[in-house]
Scaffold this motif. Structure first.
Motif, PDB file in Angstrom:
ATOM      1  N   ARG A 187       0.822  -1.207   0.000  1.00 57.40           N
ATOM      2  CA  ARG A 187       0.000   0.000   0.000  1.00 57.40           C
ATOM      3  C   ARG A 187       0.856   1.257   0.000  1.00 57.40           C
ATOM      4  O   ARG A 187       0.555   2.233  -0.682  1.00 57.40           O
ATOM      5  CB  ARG A 187      -0.924  -0.019   1.216  1.00 57.40           C
ATOM      6  CG  ARG A 187      -2.057  -1.045   1.108  1.00 57.40           C
ATOM      7  CD  ARG A 187      -2.866  -1.091   2.381  1.00 57.40           C
ATOM      8  NE  ARG A 187      -3.998  -2.007   2.256  1.00 57.40           N
ATOM      9  CZ  ARG A 187      -4.795  -2.351   3.273  1.00 57.40           C
ATOM     10  NH1 ARG A 187      -4.572  -1.834   4.481  1.00 57.40           N
ATOM     11  NH2 ARG A 187      -5.807  -3.187   3.070  1.00 57.40           N
ATOM     12  N   LEU A 198       2.214   1.758  -3.492  1.00 58.92           N
ATOM     13  CA  LEU A 198       1.194   2.261  -4.397  1.00 58.92           C
ATOM     14  C   LEU A 198       0.946   3.751  -4.165  1.00 58.92           C
ATOM     15  O   LEU A 198       0.802   4.535  -5.117  1.00 58.92           O
ATOM     16  CB  LEU A 198      -0.101   1.468  -4.200  1.00 58.92           C
ATOM     17  CG  LEU A 198      -1.307   1.913  -5.056  1.00 58.92           C
ATOM     18  CD1 LEU A 198      -0.959   1.791  -6.533  1.00 58.92           C
ATOM     19  CD2 LEU A 198      -2.535   1.099  -4.706  1.00 58.92           C
ATOM     20  N   ALA A 199       0.909   4.150  -2.907  1.00 57.90           N
ATOM     21  CA  ALA A 199       0.712   5.566  -2.623  1.00 57.90           C
ATOM     22  C   ALA A 199       1.867   6.408  -3.141  1.00 57.90           C
ATOM     23  O   ALA A 199       1.691   7.507  -3.682  1.00 57.90           O
ATOM     24  CB  ALA A 199       0.521   5.766  -1.116  1.00 57.90           C
ATOM     25  N   ALA A 252       3.879   5.597  -5.682  1.00 54.61           N
ATOM     26  CA  ALA A 252       3.890   5.606  -7.146  1.00 54.61           C
ATOM     27  C   ALA A 252       2.753   6.450  -7.716  1.00 54.61           C
ATOM     28  O   ALA A 252       2.888   7.069  -8.772  1.00 54.61           O
ATOM     29  CB  ALA A 252       3.796   4.186  -7.675  1.00 54.61           C
ATOM     30  N   SER A 253       1.610   6.486  -7.032  1.00 53.11           N
ATOM     31  CA  SER A 253       0.489   7.263  -7.568  1.00 53.11           C
ATOM     32  C   SER A 253       0.777   8.752  -7.586  1.00 53.11           C
ATOM     33  O   SER A 253       0.262   9.500  -8.413  1.00 53.11           O
ATOM     34  CB  SER A 253      -0.759   6.970  -6.725  1.00 53.11           C
ATOM     35  OG  SER A 253      -0.544   7.385  -5.370  1.00 53.11           O
ATOM     36  N   GLY A 254       1.644   9.209  -6.687  1.00 49.61           N
ATOM     37  CA  GLY A 254       2.000  10.622  -6.699  1.00 49.61           C
ATOM     38  C   GLY A 254       2.818  11.024  -7.904  1.00 49.61           C
ATOM     39  O   GLY A 254       2.838  12.203  -8.306  1.00 49.61           O
ATOM     40  N   LEU A 276       2.375   9.791 -10.997  1.00 51.91           N
ATOM     41  CA  LEU A 276       1.585   9.685 -12.234  1.00 51.91           C
ATOM     42  C   LEU A 276       0.739  10.961 -12.425  1.00 51.91           C
ATOM     43  O   LEU A 276      -0.477  10.985 -12.216  1.00 51.91           O
ATOM     44  CB  LEU A 276       0.684   8.444 -12.164  1.00 51.91           C
ATOM     45  CG  LEU A 276       1.406   7.099 -12.061  1.00 51.91           C
ATOM     46  CD1 LEU A 276       0.406   5.970 -11.901  1.00 51.91           C
ATOM     47  CD2 LEU A 276       2.263   6.878 -13.296  1.00 51.91           C
ATOM     48  N   ARG A 277       1.416  12.044 -12.834  1.00 50.31           N
ATOM     49  CA  ARG A 277       0.731  13.315 -13.079  1.00 50.31           C
ATOM     50  C   ARG A 277       0.581  13.550 -14.574  1.00 50.31           C
ATOM     51  O   ARG A 277       1.520  13.296 -15.335  1.00 50.31           O
ATOM     52  CB  ARG A 277       1.513  14.461 -12.442  1.00 50.31           C
ATOM     53  CG  ARG A 277       1.437  14.433 -10.898  1.00 50.31           C
ATOM     54  CD  ARG A 277       2.281  15.499 -10.281  1.00 50.31           C
ATOM     55  NE  ARG A 277       3.707  15.229 -10.517  1.00 50.31           N
ATOM     56  CZ  ARG A 277       4.693  16.038 -10.098  1.00 50.31           C
ATOM     57  NH1 ARG A 277       4.405  17.132  -9.454  1.00 50.31           N
ATOM     58  NH2 ARG A 277       5.943  15.731 -10.345  1.00 50.31           N
TER      59      ARG A 277
END
Length: 482
Positions: free
Chosen positions: A357, A360-361, A363-365, A367-368
């Motif tokens: 988790r 994922l948090a 990596a999601s930052g 993906l802009r």
């Protein structure tokens, strides 16, 4: 003051094992395996007395515990098969004596005892003294099995060390008379009370000192016997002087002290232990009637050879099977490791989910949309600058045209119709070229191919017969127009 790092240089920061090094680096598994083999070979059979602590029965059926005293603690494990055979329910705080072997568990870098048998340790001061003396004498090798000697099959003279007025000597003489009458020498001694131990030891040593061929016959077997009683009554046969005399006797000796449940140190030192004095007499001599029956049965052994061979093979198989390691020995570490992993698996899964988790948090930052658009524009510009140059394409086309022209010239030079322009004609029959006069006579109808057309012709001469003596000359062909 000398520098402690003086013998080393910069290269010593890296491990460098030279050929022939007598201290090579071992892997953790190799070192753990060597420790395991050393501990199991050195402590293959031990008995440990201590207080149970942390008793736990796993869902697999195996039991885990710790044995402790006031100075030390050792872990223990009871496999499922042995745990089912325990005669009592172990609990924390119970003092027990455990029999088993020491081994190691590499998964946690510790040693432990694998328990085969567990007994309650409710001994008094007298029993504690007896156990201490037994262990001291056993350490000297007085109770070793390799010191035990076989009893003679049919002794002619039997020496008996016992009280001459008790019921023991009468039972022994009566049983010997019933089974196989033999000569008996009785050395009367007191079997309890003060000085009894010294007199029993002197009697055993006296029988051992008798020489063969003397006025007194030397016994072939010695029996030390006494009736039952309390541990205090039998204490004379636990004295060190008696035990050493029995262990040092040069004649095979049977200990028949007390009843079946009584055990003394004299029993451990003797070559054989009999549960009662009467049983000692039965061990000493065979039954005469049985011997006669055995002699009669020897004639029928020829028909039983196959059965006996099968029995001996079964005995050898059982002997080999006993030397093979048990499944518990082979699978013990794996079973324990499985139990350990089964406890660690839920915690590991929870921890791994939390880490995933977090990843994922994180990596999601990144993906802009703006970063993706910038990367697409950069790749599009690189694709624009990497366009094809016309010079390279035209050069490859010119090279291909030159190679094609060369192949075309070679094909034209090999064209069979090219020679027809110089006045030659090609003879064909049935769609094939006729290359000889014999083929032409056989064909009959042919076609002459010229540069400007085709003409059909026939032959007027039939094929002549072939003479046996000479070869005929080839006839001339006379073509005519159709």
């Amino acid at each position: 003051m000398a520098d402690p790092f003086a013998p080393y240089d910069d290269a010593a920061l890296l491990a460098n094992e030279a050929p022939g090094d007598n201290a090579p680096a071992l892997s953790v598994s190799e070192l753990s395996g060597a420790l395991k083999r050393t501990v199991e070979d050195r402590f293959g059979h031990v008995r440990v007395r201590g207080e149970i602590s942390g008793w736990k029965r796993h869902v697999s059926g195996h039991c885990y515990l710790a044995l402790k005293d006031d100075k030390a603690v050792i872990d223990g494990v009871v496999w499922k098969g042995q745990a089912a055979n325990l005669r009592f329910r172990p609990e924390d705080g119970i003092e027990v004596i455990c029999t088993g072997k020491l081994t190691t568990y590499p998964g946690r870098s510790k040693y432990q005892i694998v328990i085969d048998r567990m007994e309650l340790a409710g001994q008094g001061a007298l029993m504690a003294l007896l156990d201490k003396r037994r262990r001291a004498l056993a350490a000297e090798g007085l109770f070793d099995e390799d010191r035990k000697r076989a009893l003679p099959f049919l002794p002619r003279t039997i020496g008996v060390v016992t009280s001459p007025t008790g019921a023991v000597i009468r039972d022994i003489l009566h049983r010997l008379a019933d089974r196989f009458p033999s000569r008996v020498l009785v050395w009367g001694v007191p079997v309890q009370g003060e000085g009894a131990a010294d007199k029993v030891a002197a009697a055993v040593n006296g029988f051992s000192a008798i020489q063969r061929g003397g006025p007194v016959p030397r016994p072939d077997l010695v029996i030390v016997a006494r009736g039952g009683g309390s541990i205090e009554d039998l204490w004379a046969f636990n004295e060190e002087v008696v035990v050493r005399a029995v262990a040092g006797c040069t004649i095979p000796i049977v200990s028949a002290v007390g009843h079946e449940t009584d055990t003394t140190l004299c029993d451990f030192a003797a070559d054989r232990r009999a549960p009662t004095p009467t049983a000692a007499a039965e061990m000493a001599v065979p039954v005469r009637a049985e011997l006669a029956g055995y002699l009669d049965a020897l004639g029928g052994r020829m028909s039983n050879c196959a059965r006996r061979h099968r029995e001996r093979a079964g005995e050898r198989f059982e002997s080999v099977a006993r030397r093979m390691p048990t499944p518990d020995t082979l699978l013990g570490p794996q079973r324990q490791k499985l139990d350990d992993l089964s406890e660690r698996l839920p915690r590991a899964l929870s921890k791994r989910l939390a880490v995933a988790r977090g990843d994922l948090a994180h990596a999601s930052g990144a993906l802009r949309p703006r970063l993706l658009a910038t990367r697409i524009e950069r790749d599009r510009a690189r694709l624009t600058h990497a366009g094809l140059r016309p010079v390279l394409v035209t050069t490859q086309i010119a090279d291909g045209e030159r190679r094609l022209e060369a192949l075309w010239r070679l094909a034209r030079s090999l064209n069979p119709d090219l020679v027809l322009q110089r006045g030659y004609a090609r003879v064909e029959a049935g769609g094939h070229v006729v290359a000889s006069a014999e083929k032409a006579r056989e064909a009959g109808v042919m076609t002459l191919v010229f540069v400007d057309g085709r003409v059909d012709v026939t032959t007027t001469d039939a094929p002549p017969p072939r003479p046996k003596a000479r070869v005929p000359s080839a006839p001339s062909l006379q073509p005519r127009l159709l």
